[in-house]
Motif scaffolding. Structure first.
Motif, PDB file in Angstrom:
ATOM      1  N   SER A  35       0.824  -1.207   0.000  1.00  0.00           N
ATOM      2  CA  SER A  35       0.000   0.000   0.000  1.00  0.00           C
ATOM      3  C   SER A  35       0.860   1.259   0.000  1.00  0.00           C
ATOM      4  O   SER A  35       0.555   2.233  -0.697  1.00  0.00           O
ATOM      5  N   LEU A  36       1.950   1.249   0.759  1.00  0.00           N
ATOM      6  CA  LEU A  36       2.827   2.415   0.831  1.00  0.00           C
ATOM      7  C   LEU A  36       3.465   2.710  -0.523  1.00  0.00           C
ATOM      8  O   LEU A  36       3.514   3.868  -0.951  1.00  0.00           O
ATOM      9  N   ILE A  37       3.948   1.692  -1.208  1.00  0.00           N
ATOM     10  CA  ILE A  37       4.560   1.905  -2.521  1.00  0.00           C
ATOM     11  C   ILE A  37       3.514   2.364  -3.532  1.00  0.00           C
ATOM     12  O   ILE A  37       3.788   3.211  -4.396  1.00  0.00           O
ATOM     13  N   GLN A  38       2.302   1.829  -3.427  1.00  0.00           N
ATOM     14  CA  GLN A  38       1.216   2.283  -4.302  1.00  0.00           C
ATOM     15  C   GLN A  38       0.939   3.767  -4.078  1.00  0.00           C
ATOM     16  O   GLN A  38       0.752   4.529  -5.040  1.00  0.00           O
ATOM     17  N   ARG A  39       0.906   4.197  -2.832  1.00  0.00           N
ATOM     18  CA  ARG A  39       0.666   5.601  -2.514  1.00  0.00           C
ATOM     19  C   ARG A  39       1.796   6.486  -3.048  1.00  0.00           C
ATOM     20  O   ARG A  39       1.553   7.582  -3.560  1.00  0.00           O
ATOM     21  N   ALA A  40       3.014   5.998  -2.927  1.00  0.00           N
ATOM     22  CA  ALA A  40       4.154   6.746  -3.442  1.00  0.00           C
ATOM     23  C   ALA A  40       4.052   6.908  -4.956  1.00  0.00           C
ATOM     24  O   ALA A  40       4.294   7.994  -5.504  1.00  0.00           O
ATOM     25  N   SER A  41       3.673   5.836  -5.643  1.00  0.00           N
ATOM     26  CA  SER A  41       3.538   5.881  -7.095  1.00  0.00           C
ATOM     27  C   SER A  41       2.445   6.851  -7.525  1.00  0.00           C
ATOM     28  O   SER A  41       2.610   7.613  -8.482  1.00  0.00           O
ATOM     29  N   MET A  42       1.325   6.845  -6.824  1.00  0.00           N
ATOM     30  CA  MET A  42       0.226   7.742  -7.162  1.00  0.00           C
ATOM     31  C   MET A  42       0.624   9.203  -6.992  1.00  0.00           C
ATOM     32  O   MET A  42       0.181  10.076  -7.744  1.00  0.00           O
ATOM     33  N   ALA A  43       1.485   9.486  -6.012  1.00  0.00           N
ATOM     34  CA  ALA A  43       1.894  10.867  -5.761  1.00  0.00           C
ATOM     35  C   ALA A  43       2.925  11.368  -6.775  1.00  0.00           C
ATOM     36  O   ALA A  43       3.049  12.581  -7.005  1.00  0.00           O
ATOM     37  N   ALA A  44       3.676  10.460  -7.391  1.00  0.00           N
ATOM     38  CA  ALA A  44       4.685  10.847  -8.381  1.00  0.00           C
ATOM     39  C   ALA A  44       4.005  11.307  -9.662  1.00  0.00           C
ATOM     40  O   ALA A  44       2.953  10.794 -10.048  1.00  0.00           O
ATOM     41  N   LYS A  45       4.610  12.271 -10.327  1.00  0.00           N
ATOM     42  CA  LYS A  45       4.077  12.716 -11.619  1.00  0.00           C
ATOM     43  C   LYS A  45       4.479  11.709 -12.692  1.00  0.00           C
ATOM     44  O   LYS A  45       5.440  10.941 -12.511  1.00  0.00           O
ATOM     45  N   PRO A  46       3.785  11.660 -13.821  1.00  0.00           N
ATOM     46  CA  PRO A  46       4.223  10.791 -14.913  1.00  0.00           C
ATOM     47  C   PRO A  46       5.668  11.114 -15.307  1.00  0.00           C
ATOM     48  O   PRO A  46       6.012  12.271 -15.533  1.00  0.00           O
ATOM     49  N   GLY A  47       6.485  10.110 -15.319  1.00  0.00           N
ATOM     50  CA  GLY A  47       7.905  10.319 -15.573  1.00  0.00           C
ATOM     51  C   GLY A  47       8.708  10.562 -14.310  1.00  0.00           C
ATOM     52  O   GLY A  47       9.932  10.589 -14.357  1.00  0.00           O
ATOM     53  N   GLY A  48       8.015  10.742 -13.182  1.00  0.00           N
ATOM     54  CA  GLY A  48       8.694  10.922 -11.907  1.00  0.00           C
ATOM     55  C   GLY A  48       9.211   9.599 -11.362  1.00  0.00           C
ATOM     56  O   GLY A  48       8.857   8.529 -11.855  1.00  0.00           O
ATOM     57  N   ARG A  49      10.018   9.678 -10.322  1.00  0.00           N
ATOM     58  CA  ARG A  49      10.659   8.482  -9.775  1.00  0.00           C
ATOM     59  C   ARG A  49      10.213   8.224  -8.330  1.00  0.00           C
ATOM     60  O   ARG A  49       9.940   9.153  -7.577  1.00  0.00           O
TER      61      ARG A  49
END
Length: 264
Positions: free
Chosen positions: A153-167
């Protein structure tokens, strides 16, 4: 962390008597909170590794100054402050409970970047976050203290917060692919002695602390870490161990699938 972690070790004998390191007398949220508080209190020792991570990620590079960073579960913010120190135009949003945020503010103030931070007080597993916003999302020293479901869940939340092309960068202790001694049949193996390397004493002690200090935490394998990033919609996943880390911490980085910033 008033007792330098001694309270955790006092539970070792009881846990072994119970037949399992993960068998705690009570399983409360405060147990894992105590583990994360201990990490925050001692996080300063990872400053050299944090500086190395900033270099690996090329934060503030000539092509992309002014990185917008989210430090999800910031602790004392040693990792994100190293990024902000390298990129003098970077801004950092820090998310954690009140005590950690106070420590994070102190870290930022000590290096003159207090005006470039924002803070959110709350549970990093539940606090509402802006979507598709950040160039870089840091998840440092958090995954190993969580259950499989919470880590995902934490990694999913991190991914959702990143912009497209973000890391998304996950910094933690990871188990290597092989941890055994070579057998007679392996005598002519051409992979070399490192293929059979066992965890160092520091790594083993840290793994024991995870079992004693958390309800469901465990140190993931490299493959599991990569799977977590891939399942969160990240690709171009890369991994490196941090030579500057006294615990042999590693960093796994994935790019959010989508239009890259230089493509508009």
């Amino acid at each position: 962390d008033r007792d330098f972690g001694d309270a955790v070790w006092s539970e070792l004998a009881g846990s072994l008597s119970a037949g399992s390191l993960s068998s705690r007398a009570t399983e409360t949220t405060s147990a894992t909170d105590g583990y994360f508080n201990h990490q925050a209190a001692t996080q300063w020792v990872h400053t050299p590794a944090a500086i190395q991570v900033a270099e690996i990620l090329d934060v503030g590079g000539d092509d992309h100054p002014g990185c917008k960073i989210l430090d999800l579960g910031c602790g004392s913010a040693v990792w994100s402050c190293a990024m902000g120190h390298r990129d003098q135009a970077a801004t950092v949003m820090m998310v954690d409970h009140a005590g950690a945020i106070e420590a994070a503010k102190a870290t930022a103030t000590s290096i003159g970047m207090s005006e470039r931070i924002e803070t959110i007080v709350g549970d990093f597993l539940q606090t509402r976050l802006p979507a598709d916003t950040f160039d870089l999302v840091l998840v440092a020293q958090r995954v190993k203290g969580l259950s499989d479901a919470a880590a995902s869940s934490l990694i999913q939340r991190a991914s959702m917060a990143a912009k497209p092309g973000g890391r998304v960068a996950v910094i933690d202790l990871f188990r290597g692919p092989v941890a055994k001694a070579p057998s007679a049949e392996d005598a002519h193996d051409d992979r070399g002695p490192d293929a059979y390397a066992k965890p160092s004493l520091a790594e083993s002690i840290e793994a024991l602390k995870v079992h004693l200090g958390t309800e469901s935490g465990r140190i993931r394998t490299l493959q599991h870490a990569q799977d977590l990033l891939a399942q969160a919609g990240l690709d171009q996943i890369q991994f490196a161990y941090l030579s500057a880390s006294r615990l042999n911490l590693g960093i796994a980085v994935g790019v959010k699938t989508g239009v890259k910033p230089d493509q508009g």
